[in-house]
Design a protein around this motif. Structure first.
Motif, PDB file in Angstrom:
ATOM      1  N   ILE A   1       0.023   3.378  -0.878  1.00 11.59           N
ATOM      2  CA  ILE A   1      -0.805   2.715   0.133  1.00 11.59           C
ATOM      3  C   ILE A   1      -1.687   1.655  -0.512  1.00 11.59           C
ATOM      4  CG2 ILE A   1      -2.589   3.078   1.889  1.00 11.59           C
ATOM      5  CD1 ILE A   1      -1.524   5.926   2.220  1.00 11.59           C
ATOM      6  N   ILE A   2      -2.274   1.996  -1.660  1.00 12.36           N
ATOM      7  CA  ILE A   2      -3.121   1.040  -2.376  1.00 12.36           C
ATOM      8  C   ILE A   2      -2.312  -0.176  -2.818  1.00 12.36           C
ATOM      9  CG2 ILE A   2      -4.443   0.716  -4.507  1.00 12.36           C
ATOM     10  CD1 ILE A   2      -5.407   3.590  -4.238  1.00 12.36           C
ATOM     11  N   VAL A   3      -1.129   0.066  -3.377  1.00 11.32           N
ATOM     12  CA  VAL A   3      -0.281  -1.036  -3.838  1.00 11.32           C
ATOM     13  C   VAL A   3       0.128  -1.924  -2.663  1.00 11.32           C
ATOM     14  CG1 VAL A   3       1.953  -1.608  -4.858  1.00 11.32           C
ATOM     15  CG2 VAL A   3       0.562   0.231  -5.843  1.00 11.32           C
ATOM     16  N   PHE A   4       0.513  -1.312  -1.545  1.00  9.02           N
ATOM     17  CA  PHE A   4       0.907  -2.084  -0.370  1.00  9.02           C
ATOM     18  C   PHE A   4      -0.241  -2.966   0.104  1.00  9.02           C
ATOM     19  CE2 PHE A   4       1.148  -2.622   4.238  1.00  9.02           C
ATOM     20  CZ  PHE A   4       2.414  -3.191   4.372  1.00  9.02           C
ATOM     21  N   TRP A   5      -1.457  -2.426   0.111  1.00  9.69           N
ATOM     22  CA  TRP A   5      -2.615  -3.210   0.568  1.00  9.69           C
ATOM     23  C   TRP A   5      -2.837  -4.428  -0.339  1.00  9.69           C
ATOM     24  CZ3 TRP A   5      -5.781  -4.134   4.459  1.00  9.69           C
ATOM     25  CH2 TRP A   5      -6.948  -4.870   4.208  1.00  9.69           C
ATOM     26  N   ASN A   6      -2.760  -4.224  -1.641  1.00  8.76           N
ATOM     27  CA  ASN A   6      -2.985  -5.334  -2.568  1.00  8.76           C
ATOM     28  C   ASN A   6      -1.903  -6.403  -2.445  1.00  8.76           C
ATOM     29  OD1 ASN A   6      -5.407  -4.344  -3.716  1.00  8.76           O
ATOM     30  ND2 ASN A   6      -4.269  -2.991  -5.070  1.00  8.76           N
ATOM     31  N   LEU A   7      -0.667  -5.967  -2.205  1.00 11.54           N
ATOM     32  CA  LEU A   7       0.400  -6.943  -1.962  1.00 11.54           C
ATOM     33  C   LEU A   7       0.140  -7.724  -0.678  1.00 11.54           C
ATOM     34  CD1 LEU A   7       3.564  -4.845  -2.937  1.00 11.54           C
ATOM     35  CD2 LEU A   7       2.627  -6.832  -4.161  1.00 11.54           C
ATOM     36  N   TYR A   8      -0.330  -7.022   0.348  1.00 11.32           N
ATOM     37  CA  TYR A   8      -0.665  -7.677   1.621  1.00 11.32           C
ATOM     38  C   TYR A   8      -1.769  -8.718   1.427  1.00 11.32           C
ATOM     39  CZ  TYR A   8      -2.958  -8.220   6.168  1.00 11.32           C
ATOM     40  OH  TYR A   8      -3.570  -8.734   7.293  1.00 11.32           O
TER      41      TYR A   8
ATOM     42  N   VAL B   1       0.041 -12.140   2.025  1.00 15.41           N
ATOM     43  CA  VAL B   1      -0.190 -12.518   3.419  1.00 15.41           C
ATOM     44  C   VAL B   1      -1.514 -13.260   3.584  1.00 15.41           C
ATOM     45  CG1 VAL B   1      -0.455 -11.669   5.782  1.00 15.41           C
ATOM     46  CG2 VAL B   1       1.193 -10.581   4.233  1.00 15.41           C
ATOM     47  N   ARG B   2      -2.563 -12.741   3.000  1.00 18.84           N
ATOM     48  CA  ARG B   2      -3.870 -13.393   3.130  1.00 18.84           C
ATOM     49  C   ARG B   2      -4.096 -14.484   2.090  1.00 18.84           C
ATOM     50  NH1 ARG B   2      -8.369  -8.793   4.837  1.00 18.84           N
ATOM     51  NH2 ARG B   2      -7.242  -8.026   6.679  1.00 18.84           N
ATOM     52  N   GLY B   3      -3.251 -14.516   1.069  1.00 20.98           N
ATOM     53  CA  GLY B   3      -3.348 -15.576   0.064  1.00 20.98           C
ATOM     54  C   GLY B   3      -4.542 -15.446  -0.861  1.00 20.98           C
ATOM     55  N   ILE B   4      -5.020 -14.244  -1.091  1.00 19.10           N
ATOM     56  CA  ILE B   4      -6.163 -14.010  -1.955  1.00 19.10           C
ATOM     57  C   ILE B   4      -5.674 -13.680  -3.363  1.00 19.10           C
ATOM     58  CG2 ILE B   4      -8.231 -12.619  -2.354  1.00 19.10           C
ATOM     59  CD1 ILE B   4      -8.365 -14.349   0.155  1.00 19.10           C
ATOM     60  N   SER B   5      -6.135 -14.434  -4.351  1.00 19.27           N
ATOM     61  CA  SER B   5      -5.755 -14.155  -5.735  1.00 19.27           C
ATOM     62  C   SER B   5      -6.415 -12.859  -6.191  1.00 19.27           C
ATOM     63  CB  SER B   5      -6.188 -15.303  -6.648  1.00 19.27           C
ATOM     64  OG  SER B   5      -5.944 -14.978  -7.996  1.00 19.27           O
ATOM     65  N   LEU B   6      -5.660 -12.067  -6.909  1.00 21.39           N
ATOM     66  CA  LEU B   6      -6.190 -10.781  -7.345  1.00 21.39           C
ATOM     67  C   LEU B   6      -7.110 -10.886  -8.551  1.00 21.39           C
ATOM     68  CD1 LEU B   6      -3.072  -8.441  -6.923  1.00 21.39           C
ATOM     69  CD2 LEU B   6      -4.907  -8.941  -5.288  1.00 21.39           C
ATOM     70  N   PHE B   7      -6.787 -11.788  -9.484  1.00 22.47           N
ATOM     71  CA  PHE B   7      -7.551 -11.823 -10.730  1.00 22.47           C
ATOM     72  C   PHE B   7      -8.037 -13.213 -11.131  1.00 22.47           C
ATOM     73  CE2 PHE B   7      -4.790  -8.063 -11.167  1.00 22.47           C
ATOM     74  CZ  PHE B   7      -5.769  -7.103 -11.374  1.00 22.47           C
ATOM     75  N   GLU B   8      -7.867 -14.197 -10.291  1.00 22.58           N
ATOM     76  CA  GLU B   8      -8.346 -15.539 -10.625  1.00 22.58           C
ATOM     77  C   GLU B   8      -9.878 -15.531 -10.757  1.00 22.58           C
ATOM     78  OE1 GLU B   8      -8.194 -20.132  -8.925  1.00 22.58           O
ATOM     79  OE2 GLU B   8      -7.087 -18.533  -7.925  1.00 22.58           O
ATOM     80  N   GLY B   9     -10.380 -16.104 -11.832  1.00 25.39           N
ATOM     81  CA  GLY B   9     -11.822 -16.150 -12.058  1.00 25.39           C
ATOM     82  C   GLY B   9     -12.384 -14.925 -12.740  1.00 25.39           C
ATOM     83  N   TYR B  10     -11.518 -13.954 -13.061  1.00 24.66           N
ATOM     84  CA  TYR B  10     -11.956 -12.740 -13.739  1.00 24.66           C
ATOM     85  C   TYR B  10     -11.614 -12.815 -15.228  1.00 24.66           C
ATOM     86  CZ  TYR B  10     -12.583 -10.356  -9.249  1.00 24.66           C
ATOM     87  OH  TYR B  10     -13.000  -9.990  -7.990  1.00 24.66           O
ATOM     88  N   ARG B  11     -12.435 -12.168 -16.030  1.00 20.83           N
ATOM     89  CA  ARG B  11     -12.104 -11.970 -17.442  1.00 20.83           C
ATOM     90  C   ARG B  11     -11.817 -10.478 -17.627  1.00 20.83           C
ATOM     91  NH1 ARG B  11     -16.852 -13.211 -21.233  1.00 20.83           N
ATOM     92  NH2 ARG B  11     -17.473 -11.134 -20.529  1.00 20.83           N
ATOM     93  N   VAL B  12     -10.549 -10.157 -17.700  1.00 24.25           N
ATOM     94  CA  VAL B  12     -10.147  -8.755 -17.802  1.00 24.25           C
ATOM     95  C   VAL B  12      -9.058  -8.608 -18.854  1.00 24.25           C
ATOM     96  CG1 VAL B  12     -10.735  -8.179 -15.417  1.00 24.25           C
ATOM     97  CG2 VAL B  12      -8.445  -9.032 -15.935  1.00 24.25           C
ATOM     98  N   LYS B  13      -8.984  -7.412 -19.403  1.00 24.45           N
ATOM     99  CA  LYS B  13      -7.956  -7.117 -20.397  1.00 24.45           C
ATOM    100  C   LYS B  13      -6.615  -6.913 -19.697  1.00 24.45           C
ATOM    101  CE  LYS B  13     -11.261  -5.021 -23.583  1.00 24.45           C
ATOM    102  NZ  LYS B  13     -11.677  -3.802 -24.321  1.00 24.45           N
TER     103      LYS B  13
ATOM    104  N   PHE C   1      -3.144  -0.355  -8.813  1.00 23.77           N
ATOM    105  CA  PHE C   1      -2.645   0.969  -8.452  1.00 23.77           C
ATOM    106  C   PHE C   1      -3.768   1.943  -8.080  1.00 23.77           C
ATOM    107  CE2 PHE C   1       0.740  -0.859 -10.968  1.00 23.77           C
ATOM    108  CZ  PHE C   1       1.883  -0.460 -10.290  1.00 23.77           C
ATOM    109  N   ILE C   2      -4.993   1.647  -8.480  1.00 22.68           N
ATOM    110  CA  ILE C   2      -6.086   2.595  -8.235  1.00 22.68           C
ATOM    111  C   ILE C   2      -7.244   2.000  -7.454  1.00 22.68           C
ATOM    112  CG2 ILE C   2      -5.524   3.907 -10.314  1.00 22.68           C
ATOM    113  CD1 ILE C   2      -7.930   2.613 -11.667  1.00 22.68           C
ATOM    114  N   ALA C   3      -7.229   0.676  -7.235  1.00 24.55           N
ATOM    115  CA  ALA C   3      -8.325   0.020  -6.510  1.00 24.55           C
ATOM    116  C   ALA C   3      -7.750  -1.024  -5.574  1.00 24.55           C
ATOM    117  CB  ALA C   3      -9.317  -0.610  -7.485  1.00 24.55           C
ATOM    118  N   ILE C   4      -8.553  -1.444  -4.605  1.00 24.90           N
ATOM    119  CA  ILE C   4      -8.099  -2.446  -3.642  1.00 24.90           C
ATOM    120  C   ILE C   4      -8.982  -3.686  -3.704  1.00 24.90           C
ATOM    121  CG2 ILE C   4      -7.113  -0.738  -2.075  1.00 24.90           C
ATOM    122  CD1 ILE C   4      -9.616  -1.041  -0.317  1.00 24.90           C
TER     123      ILE C   4
ATOM    124  N   TRP D   1     -13.160  -6.052  -5.962  1.00 26.23           N
ATOM    125  CA  TRP D   1     -12.373  -4.872  -6.319  1.00 26.23           C
ATOM    126  C   TRP D   1     -13.206  -3.631  -6.071  1.00 26.23           C
ATOM    127  CZ3 TRP D   1      -7.360  -4.531  -6.944  1.00 26.23           C
ATOM    128  CH2 TRP D   1      -6.642  -5.651  -7.359  1.00 26.23           C
ATOM    129  N   ALA D   2     -12.645  -2.704  -5.299  1.00 24.05           N
ATOM    130  CA  ALA D   2     -13.348  -1.460  -4.977  1.00 24.05           C
ATOM    131  C   ALA D   2     -12.370  -0.295  -5.065  1.00 24.05           C
ATOM    132  CB  ALA D   2     -13.961  -1.527  -3.584  1.00 24.05           C
TER     133      ALA D   2
END
Length: 213
Positions: free
Chosen positions: A118-125, A129-141, A150-153, A201-202
């Protein structure tokens, strides 16, 4: 059978309270332990030193694991207390090489994995669909980029701001002016303020006790 019956009843009560209030009264766990302890003591006295040692090892092992998971921010305080109470309220029988209370915890943990699709499906959506970048502008490993979906939305802040630390935990913060992610709950003083239309991310705070039933 008596202790199992008591465990099921009190886990059900605690799960309903957890779902409703996202908080479980300590009195529930106290009552469960008090009702189970006479049967536990009678069993241990009747079956001797070996069963006593096995019971103590089982309770210590499961309790230590619950405390460690709580300190790591992976489960809530009420969940940890419930697991500890469960370790005290189970007769020290084993299945294979593992204590019954540990097996119960493992079954609950495995059941929570059902939420991952369910979490993965939401992030893909959100991304497709909404065109929101998941990690643009973030500094993450790199490993966080792999695990996080897989664990957050990624969710609009305005839609969750009234239930933060109740149903969701913010897992991103600002470090040297740049947004970054930590795969555990961020303390309030580190969590930045967001606009309602910002996506953040939550991590869903699942009623883990429900999965122990």
């Amino acid at each position: 059978m008596y202790t199992i019956f008591i465990n099921i009843i009190f886990l059900a009560i605690a799960s309903l309270e957890d779902i409703k209030r996202r908080e479980v009264s300590n009195d529930i766990w106290k009552a469960m332990v008090i009702l189970c302890m006479p049967a536990i003591i009678f069993y241990l006295i009747r079956n001797g030193l070996r069963e006593i040692i096995q019971y103590v090892i089982s309770a210590v092992l499961v309790s230590a694991m619950a405390i460690a998971l709580y300190l790591a921010g992976l489960i809530m305080g009420g969940d940890a207390k419930g697991i500890i109470a469960l370790s005290l309220c189970n007769l020290p029988g084993v299945s294979g090489l593992l204590p019954i209370s540990l097996l119960t915890f493992m079954n609950g943990a495995i059941s929570t994995l059902l939420v991952i699709p369910i979490i993965v499906f939401w992030n893909l959506y959100v991304k497709l669909v909404r065109g929101i970048s998941l990690f643009e502008g973030y500094r993450v490993k790199p490993y966080i980029k792999v695990l996080c979906p897989f664990i957050a939305i990624k969710v609009r802040y305005g839609s969750i701001k009234n239930v933060i630390n109740i149903k969701y935990a913010i897992i991103e913060y600002t470090d040297e002016g740049q947004r970054t992610i930590r795969l555990t709950r961020i303390e309030n003083e580190k969590s930045p303020s967001f606009e309602d239309d910002e996506y953040v991310w939550a991590m869903p705070l699942l009623p883990f006790l429900l999965f122990l039933l």
